[in-house]
Design an enzyme around this catalytic site. Structure first.
Site, PDB file in Angstrom:
ATOM      1  N   ARG A 104     -45.065  -7.106 -30.735  1.00  0.00           N
ATOM      2  CA  ARG A 104     -44.154  -5.979 -31.034  1.00  0.00           C
ATOM      3  C   ARG A 104     -44.614  -5.160 -32.238  1.00  0.00           C
ATOM      4  O   ARG A 104     -43.806  -4.641 -32.999  1.00  0.00           O
ATOM      5  CB  ARG A 104     -42.721  -6.468 -31.297  1.00  0.00           C
ATOM      6  CG  ARG A 104     -42.074  -7.207 -30.160  1.00  0.00           C
ATOM      7  CD  ARG A 104     -41.838  -6.315 -28.952  1.00  0.00           C
ATOM      8  NE  ARG A 104     -40.964  -6.950 -28.000  1.00  0.00           N
ATOM      9  CZ  ARG A 104     -41.356  -7.791 -27.044  1.00  0.00           C
ATOM     10  NH1 ARG A 104     -42.631  -8.104 -26.923  1.00  0.00           N
ATOM     11  NH2 ARG A 104     -40.483  -8.301 -26.209  1.00  0.00           N
ATOM     12  N   CYS A 160     -33.693  -6.266 -26.844  1.00  0.00           N
ATOM     13  CA  CYS A 160     -33.481  -7.233 -27.927  1.00  0.00           C
ATOM     14  C   CYS A 160     -33.375  -6.505 -29.262  1.00  0.00           C
ATOM     15  O   CYS A 160     -34.153  -5.603 -29.555  1.00  0.00           O
ATOM     16  CB  CYS A 160     -34.624  -8.249 -27.957  1.00  0.00           C
ATOM     17  SG  CYS A 160     -34.488  -9.462 -26.631  1.00  0.00           S
TER      18      CYS A 160
HETATM   19  N1  EPU Z   1     -31.488 -18.290 -24.779  1.00  0.00           N
HETATM   20  C1  EPU Z   1     -30.262 -18.841 -25.022  1.00  0.00           C
HETATM   21  N2  EPU Z   1     -29.195 -17.991 -25.162  1.00  0.00           N
HETATM   22  C2  EPU Z   1     -29.322 -16.647 -25.076  1.00  0.00           C
HETATM   23  C3  EPU Z   1     -30.576 -16.085 -24.848  1.00  0.00           C
HETATM   24  C4  EPU Z   1     -31.668 -16.934 -24.706  1.00  0.00           C
HETATM   25  O1  EPU Z   1     -30.115 -20.042 -25.108  1.00  0.00           O
HETATM   26  O2  EPU Z   1     -28.310 -15.950 -25.243  1.00  0.00           O
HETATM   27  C5  EPU Z   1     -32.626 -19.190 -24.576  1.00  0.00           C
HETATM   28  C6  EPU Z   1     -33.124 -19.129 -23.130  1.00  0.00           C
HETATM   29  O3  EPU Z   1     -32.406 -19.993 -22.301  1.00  0.00           O
HETATM   30  C7  EPU Z   1     -34.577 -19.502 -23.276  1.00  0.00           C
HETATM   31  C8  EPU Z   1     -34.957 -18.989 -24.653  1.00  0.00           C
HETATM   32  O4  EPU Z   1     -33.731 -18.784 -25.356  1.00  0.00           O
HETATM   33  O5  EPU Z   1     -34.718 -20.890 -23.259  1.00  0.00           O
HETATM   34  C9  EPU Z   1     -35.747 -17.680 -24.582  1.00  0.00           C
HETATM   35  O6  EPU Z   1     -34.974 -16.695 -23.905  1.00  0.00           O
HETATM   36  P1  EPU Z   1     -35.623 -15.522 -23.019  1.00  0.00           P
HETATM   37  O7  EPU Z   1     -36.527 -16.094 -21.985  1.00  0.00           O
HETATM   38  O8  EPU Z   1     -34.532 -14.619 -22.588  1.00  0.00           O
HETATM   39  O9  EPU Z   1     -36.608 -14.816 -24.014  1.00  0.00           O
HETATM   40  P2  EPU Z   1     -36.339 -14.171 -25.414  1.00  0.00           P
HETATM   41  O10 EPU Z   1     -37.301 -14.809 -26.357  1.00  0.00           O
HETATM   42  O11 EPU Z   1     -34.908 -14.157 -25.795  1.00  0.00           O
HETATM   43  C10 EPU Z   1     -38.186 -12.339 -25.062  1.00  0.00           C
HETATM   44  C11 EPU Z   1     -38.300 -10.893 -25.415  1.00  0.00           C
HETATM   45  C12 EPU Z   1     -37.663 -10.029 -24.347  1.00  0.00           C
HETATM   46  C13 EPU Z   1     -38.309 -10.323 -22.994  1.00  0.00           C
HETATM   47  C14 EPU Z   1     -38.136 -11.812 -22.705  1.00  0.00           C
HETATM   48  C15 EPU Z   1     -38.842 -12.234 -21.425  1.00  0.00           C
HETATM   49  C16 EPU Z   1     -38.273 -10.619 -27.817  1.00  0.00           C
HETATM   50  C17 EPU Z   1     -37.474 -10.257 -29.000  1.00  0.00           C
HETATM   51  N3  EPU Z   1     -37.631 -10.632 -26.662  1.00  0.00           N
HETATM   52  O12 EPU Z   1     -36.803 -12.653 -25.129  1.00  0.00           O
HETATM   53  O13 EPU Z   1     -37.933  -8.674 -24.689  1.00  0.00           O
HETATM   54  O14 EPU Z   1     -37.714  -9.556 -21.974  1.00  0.00           O
HETATM   55  O15 EPU Z   1     -38.711 -12.584 -23.769  1.00  0.00           O
HETATM   56  O16 EPU Z   1     -40.223 -12.297 -21.639  1.00  0.00           O
HETATM   57  O17 EPU Z   1     -39.471 -10.845 -27.924  1.00  0.00           O
HETATM   58  C18 EPU Z   1     -37.137  -6.740 -25.840  1.00  0.00           C
HETATM   59  O18 EPU Z   1     -38.205  -6.743 -26.446  1.00  0.00           O
HETATM   60  O19 EPU Z   1     -36.278  -5.861 -26.050  1.00  0.00           O
HETATM   61  C19 EPU Z   1     -36.869  -7.793 -24.886  1.00  0.00           C
HETATM   62  C20 EPU Z   1     -35.732  -7.878 -24.238  1.00  0.00           C
END
Ligand code: EPU
Length: 302
Positions: A177, A226
């Site tokens: 990012r 996010c």
């Molecule tokens: N999780 C929770 N509760 C929540 C959200 C997530 O427990 O409310 C847990 C999930 O179950 C999972 C872990 O946290 O085990 C990671 O969650 P997720 O796969 O949704 O990935 P993330 O790290 O929250 C990142 C990116 C997203 C991208 C997703 C998928 C960042 C800040 N966010 O989210 O990007 O879509 O991975 O690759 O890096 C963005 O940049 O705006 C964005 C949405």
């Protein structure tokens, strides 16, 4: 802010620039938040250097907006003129494994257009809203893919030098990012090199990513994706969720019930509501985990 400089106003048509007087930024951002200002829609992208030069000469402050999908803009009359590149037609040109893409092109349409020509690699980016220019600047990524991996050249307007330059991919650093572009650089176009893959295989990857996104993110609500970057080795969404903060609100700004790192505008949230919610959640995470979350959303400050 309203453009009143008569010389500049008179020069706009020849520069291929359309003025949208008193444009609502709330209508141009995915969060649905933002005040009003004159927006300059740039149809001739090559006019950008002259336009910026004239704005600077007239001491008119400006900001640039891409697709408006990762932005939190203040309310009220804004103290800047806003520039935006108009979409050109065609905005994607493919030859062999290379795709030349205009910065104003929609990222999702870029992924599908390349797929139809059997060029893959970007499946994970399907569903990331916004323009290719915005994706480049932030090095947008999802599901193991980041756009920076495929960049071979970027045509960029370097405001500091006042000119358009073409940078080779190796000259740019693409991190999580974050990129090495200067804050006032404006992306104009990119050349990507993409791996060959059969269309049906790419389509399968796209379907899987779409499904994952639909099941974990609040896609039908107004948000900027996010809000926070993930700290090294952790997930901001999971941390916020573990603290029981889903549904926490300041006015109509609310932590999503579906994904705790998405803060949604559930009605008529103001920028101040959203900023207060961001500060509150950051503080609660800091107290509980000793980690200060960094914004992923770009906040325009006055
Ligand atoms: N999780 C929770 N509760 C929540 C959200 C997530 O427990 O409310 C847990 C999930 O179950 C999972 C872990 O946290 O085990 C990671 O969650 P997720 O796969 O949704 O990935 P993330 O790290 O929250 C990142 C990116 C997203 C991208 C997703 C998928 C960042 C800040 N966010 O989210 O990007 O879509 O991975 O690759 O890096 C963005 O940049 O705006 C964005 C949405």
């Amino acid at each position: 802010m309203r453009l009143t400089d008569a010389n500049l106003l008179a020069a706009l048509p020849a520069l291929g620039v359309e003025r949208v007087a008193g444009a609502s930024l709330a209508e141009r951002t995915s969060l649905g938040i933002g005040g009003n200002t004159d927006l300059l829609l740039i149809r001739k992208h090559e006019s950008l250097p002259e336009l910026v030069c004239r704005l600077r000469a007239a001491a008119i402050p400006y900001r640039f907006i891409g697709g408006g999908t990762n932005l939190l803009i203040p309310d009220g009359e804004l103290p800047w003129i806003v520039l935006q590149l108009a979409r050109r037609d065609p905005d994607i040109r493919i030859e062999g494994n290379f795709a030349w893409i205009d910065a104003a092109a929609d990222l999702g349409r870029t992924v599908t257009t390349c797929a139809k020509r059997d060029l893959g690699g970007m499946e994970g980016l399907i569903g990331v809203p916004g323009t290719v220019g915005g994706a480049l600047r932030m090095n947008a990524g999802a599901y193991g893919t980041q756009i920076g991996s495929y960049v071979r050249e970027v045509e960029v307007f370097r405001a500091a030098a006042g000119k358009i330059e073409t940078l080779r991919g190796a000259e740019i650093s693409f991190e999580y990012r974050h990129t090495s572009f200067a804050p006032d650089d404006i992306m104009l176009a990119v050349k990507l090199e993409l791996p060959s893959k059969p269309f049906l295989e790419i389509l399968q990857g796209i379907r899987i990513c779409n499904e994952k996104r639909r099941s974990s993110q609040p896609l039908n609500q107004k948000s900027a994706g996010c809000i926070f970057k993930n700290p090294p080795g952790a997930s901001a969404g999971r941390m916020i969720d573990e603290l029981g903060l889903k549904g926490l609100n300041v006015g109509d700004a609310r932590v999503s019930d579906r994904h705790a790192n998405f803060f949604v505008n559930a009605g008529h949230a103001s920028a101040a509501d959203m900023l207060a919610l961001i500060a509150e959640v950051r503080e609660r995470v800091r107290k509980a985990y000793g980690v200060t979350l960094e914004n992923e959303v770009i906040v325009w400050n006055e």
